[in-house]
Design a protein around this motif. Sequence first.
Motif, PDB file in Angstrom:
ATOM      1  N   PHE A  84      43.293   2.358  32.659  1.00 25.45           N
ATOM      2  CA  PHE A  84      43.216   3.300  33.788  1.00 25.45           C
ATOM      3  C   PHE A  84      44.492   4.121  33.949  1.00 25.45           C
ATOM      4  N   ILE A 154      54.272 -12.497  33.995  1.00 22.04           N
ATOM      5  CA  ILE A 154      53.017 -11.779  33.721  1.00 22.04           C
ATOM      6  C   ILE A 154      52.048 -12.692  32.974  1.00 22.04           C
ATOM      7  N   GLY A 250      54.007  -5.419  32.157  1.00 22.00           N
ATOM      8  CA  GLY A 250      54.790  -6.563  32.613  1.00 22.00           C
ATOM      9  C   GLY A 250      55.879  -6.957  31.634  1.00 22.00           C
ATOM     10  N   THR A 254      60.182  -4.303  33.688  1.00 16.04           N
ATOM     11  CA  THR A 254      61.027  -5.069  34.614  1.00 16.04           C
ATOM     12  C   THR A 254      62.292  -5.559  33.921  1.00 16.04           C
ATOM     13  N   LEU A 257      64.774  -2.973  34.390  1.00 14.24           N
ATOM     14  CA  LEU A 257      65.274  -2.853  35.774  1.00 14.24           C
ATOM     15  C   LEU A 257      66.329  -3.928  36.033  1.00 14.24           C
ATOM     16  N   LEU A 290      66.138   1.887  41.247  1.00 16.79           N
ATOM     17  CA  LEU A 290      64.949   2.599  40.753  1.00 16.79           C
ATOM     18  C   LEU A 290      65.169   4.110  40.789  1.00 16.79           C
ATOM     19  N   ARG A 302      50.968  13.703  30.532  1.00 15.87           N
ATOM     20  CA  ARG A 302      50.126  14.514  31.421  1.00 15.87           C
ATOM     21  C   ARG A 302      49.684  15.795  30.703  1.00 15.87           C
ATOM     22  N   LEU A 353      58.948   4.635  40.419  1.00 19.40           N
ATOM     23  CA  LEU A 353      57.666   3.950  40.223  1.00 19.40           C
ATOM     24  C   LEU A 353      56.526   4.970  40.197  1.00 19.40           C
ATOM     25  N   GLY A 362      51.947  -2.391  39.720  1.00 17.35           N
ATOM     26  CA  GLY A 362      52.663  -3.675  39.820  1.00 17.35           C
ATOM     27  C   GLY A 362      53.903  -3.597  40.695  1.00 17.35           C
ATOM     28  N   LEU A 365      55.220  -6.604  42.764  1.00 12.57           N
ATOM     29  CA  LEU A 365      55.675  -7.698  41.907  1.00 12.57           C
ATOM     30  C   LEU A 365      57.009  -7.338  41.257  1.00 12.57           C
ATOM     31  N   GLU A 369      60.441  -9.422  41.734  1.00 13.71           N
ATOM     32  CA  GLU A 369      61.104 -10.031  40.581  1.00 13.71           C
ATOM     33  C   GLU A 369      62.559  -9.574  40.509  1.00 13.71           C
TER      34      GLU A 369
HETATM   35  C1  HEM Z   1      60.520  -2.222  37.246  1.00 14.66           C
HETATM   36  C2  HEM Z   1      59.376  -2.344  36.708  1.00 14.66           C
HETATM   37  C3  HEM Z   1      58.364  -1.249  36.645  1.00 14.66           C
HETATM   38  C4  HEM Z   1      58.537   0.106  36.622  1.00 14.66           C
HETATM   39  C5  HEM Z   1      59.840   0.887  36.687  1.00 14.66           C
HETATM   40  C6  HEM Z   1      57.226   0.697  36.545  1.00 14.66           C
HETATM   41  C7  HEM Z   1      56.996   2.061  36.557  1.00 14.66           C
HETATM   42  C8  HEM Z   1      55.751   2.637  36.563  1.00 14.66           C
HETATM   43  C9  HEM Z   1      55.509   4.056  36.628  1.00 14.66           C
HETATM   44  C10 HEM Z   1      56.583   5.132  36.676  1.00 14.66           C
HETATM   45  C11 HEM Z   1      54.177   4.244  36.636  1.00 14.66           C
HETATM   46  C12 HEM Z   1      53.439   5.584  36.733  1.00 14.66           C
HETATM   47  C13 HEM Z   1      52.830   5.998  35.406  1.00 14.66           C
HETATM   48  C14 HEM Z   1      52.155   7.340  35.490  1.00 14.66           C
HETATM   49  O1  HEM Z   1      52.159   8.004  36.531  1.00 14.66           O
HETATM   50  O2  HEM Z   1      51.601   7.768  34.455  1.00 14.66           O
HETATM   51  C15 HEM Z   1      53.567   2.941  36.553  1.00 14.66           C
HETATM   52  C16 HEM Z   1      52.217   2.708  36.500  1.00 14.66           C
HETATM   53  C17 HEM Z   1      51.679   1.457  36.331  1.00 14.66           C
HETATM   54  N1  HEM Z   1      52.346   0.242  36.365  1.00 14.66           N
HETATM   55 FE1  HEM Z   1      54.304  -0.049  36.558  1.00 14.66          FE
HETATM   56  N2  HEM Z   1      56.295  -0.299  36.499  1.00 14.66           N
HETATM   57  C18 HEM Z   1      56.948  -1.507  36.558  1.00 14.66           C
HETATM   58  C19 HEM Z   1      56.401  -2.759  36.557  1.00 14.66           C
HETATM   59  C20 HEM Z   1      55.063  -3.019  36.463  1.00 14.66           C
HETATM   60  C21 HEM Z   1      54.467  -4.332  36.408  1.00 14.66           C
HETATM   61  C22 HEM Z   1      55.235  -5.664  36.504  1.00 14.66           C
HETATM   62  C23 HEM Z   1      53.136  -4.141  36.264  1.00 14.66           C
HETATM   63  C24 HEM Z   1      52.033  -5.166  36.168  1.00 14.66           C
HETATM   64  C25 HEM Z   1      51.893  -6.176  36.961  1.00 14.66           C
HETATM   65  C26 HEM Z   1      52.885  -2.701  36.253  1.00 14.66           C
HETATM   66  C27 HEM Z   1      51.658  -2.119  36.138  1.00 14.66           C
HETATM   67  C28 HEM Z   1      51.429  -0.760  36.162  1.00 14.66           C
HETATM   68  C29 HEM Z   1      50.103  -0.183  36.000  1.00 14.66           C
HETATM   69  C30 HEM Z   1      48.817  -0.949  35.776  1.00 14.66           C
HETATM   70  C31 HEM Z   1      50.261   1.204  36.115  1.00 14.66           C
HETATM   71  C32 HEM Z   1      49.166   2.278  36.033  1.00 14.66           C
HETATM   72  C33 HEM Z   1      48.768   2.708  37.430  1.00 14.66           C
HETATM   73  C34 HEM Z   1      47.693   3.768  37.450  1.00 14.66           C
HETATM   74  O3  HEM Z   1      47.515   4.482  36.451  1.00 14.66           O
HETATM   75  O4  HEM Z   1      47.005   3.873  38.465  1.00 14.66           O
HETATM   76  N3  HEM Z   1      54.077  -2.067  36.378  1.00 14.66           N
HETATM   77  N4  HEM Z   1      54.560   1.967  36.534  1.00 14.66           N
END
Ligand code: HEM
Length: 414
Positions: A84, A154, A250, A254, A257, A290, A302, A353, A362, A365, A369
């Motif tokens: 997704f 994770i 996962g 992190t 970070l 962050l 994109r 994020l 995530g 979480l 963490e």
């Molecule tokens: C410090 C740790 C993390 C950072 C900096 C981070 C950063 C990001 C960013 C910038 C996006 C946006 C991507 C986009 O717009 O295309 C994103 C999406 C996402 N992240 Fe994280 N993430 C982190 C940790 C995690 C963890 C631990 C998980 C899982 C448990 C996770 C699961 C996801 C998922 C599933 C998406 C997709 C959301 C979507 O498309 O609706 N992330 N993350």
Amino acid sequence: MTQAILREIIDYSNRADPYPLYEELRKTPVSHDGDGPYVVSTYYEIQSLLHDPRISSDARNLKSTADDPLGQGEEEQTTLPPSFLKLDPPDHDRLRRMTNRPFGPPDSPRRVHDMRGELSGIVSGLVDGIVADGSLDRIDLVDQFAYPFPVTVICRLLGVPPQDEPRFHVWAETLAAGLDPDPDADPARRHQGTTDARMELGMYLAGLIEERRKDPRDDMLSQLATADGPDGAMTTMEVLSTAALLLIAGHETTVNLITNGMLTLLRNPDVLRRLREDPELSVPVVEELLRFEPPVQLLPQRSTLTDIEVDGVTIPKGASLWLILASGNRDPRRFQDPDRFDPDRRDIQHLGLGSGIHSCFGAPLARQEAQLALSELARRLENPRLLEDPPPYRQNAVLRGPRHLPIACDGILA
Ligand code: HEM
């Protein structure tokens, strides 16, 4: 020109400190030379695009291979279906809602909070392990702490056996490297590498999912594989690509970070001292990290669904967009004194994020963490100091962070 920008972004010599390059980029909020991605580097423009329904995350909307230097569209069609992260509404929203059911509100509002005790136990065990491992004269904070911690978490959350970690470590690294824009890499070899990794990871997860369907446990994999809520059930392929997404996210974020965090704290000893005395400071420290050193530096996947205008530049339908989150986070039009690490900032609406419908799933979480990890390290490491500054960085320009963080300390408190 775009190739030149692209080269500079991925040039390894800029990895330790890419911020002067981003400052240069922000002079032209949208950079482009007619061939390749449109690079967007300023806060408000990035923020608007992340919320704009005319922007797609689905690589199949890219007009041509020239606009798809990562070969994303093709890759997705040959192995697992897109997760997704790489889908647009309505499929994105349906799958994100379904994935959230065992993870967050409204169905599981306590899940992340309830993991706190378990996470603290893992953190303490890893810090104890540093003592057991031997010399305090040279500790690699990445291998001994920052990598194993989120990976253990994770795995437990999903229900993936930790003893299999060395296998998917290799797949996770290959897939993360596939995100890295490298104009010099042989596209066919690169594509084959990520395709193989996705296939092997998919087959590994398919085996686990089958087991969990027969014998469900209290883990997210079982819940995703067996749930049948208002949106119906996920297909096996949807469970597979969602599980792979969570596993990779996962693994590869992190860790950076936590490592960027310790590096920044060691460069800012006053903040480290305050954190040692007040663990609650970890909340604003992690938010400021962050912004200041975001583990996801840019979003290179994109595309535009129609012609759009950004800062006077018309970006045509089907063009590739690169959103440089780390540059937006240092935009002086948005943040005062942006190159200063300052956890006392009143307003830290960072892009670390993401933002909009794809903002990090995530996030609760990841925040928990990092807060636990940094406050525990600050409390327990006696007189910690950096052995190399800057430390050696990973090659990856998208998921940026040190490959190793060699430090020394005088002792480890109980
Ligand atoms: C410090 C740790 C993390 C950072 C900096 C981070 C950063 C990001 C960013 C910038 C996006 C946006 C991507 C986009 O717009 O295309 C994103 C999406 C996402 N992240 Fe994280 N993430 C982190 C940790 C995690 C963890 C631990 C998980 C899982 C448990 C996770 C699961 C996801 C998922 C599933 C998406 C997709 C959301 C979507 O498309 O609706 N992330 N993350």
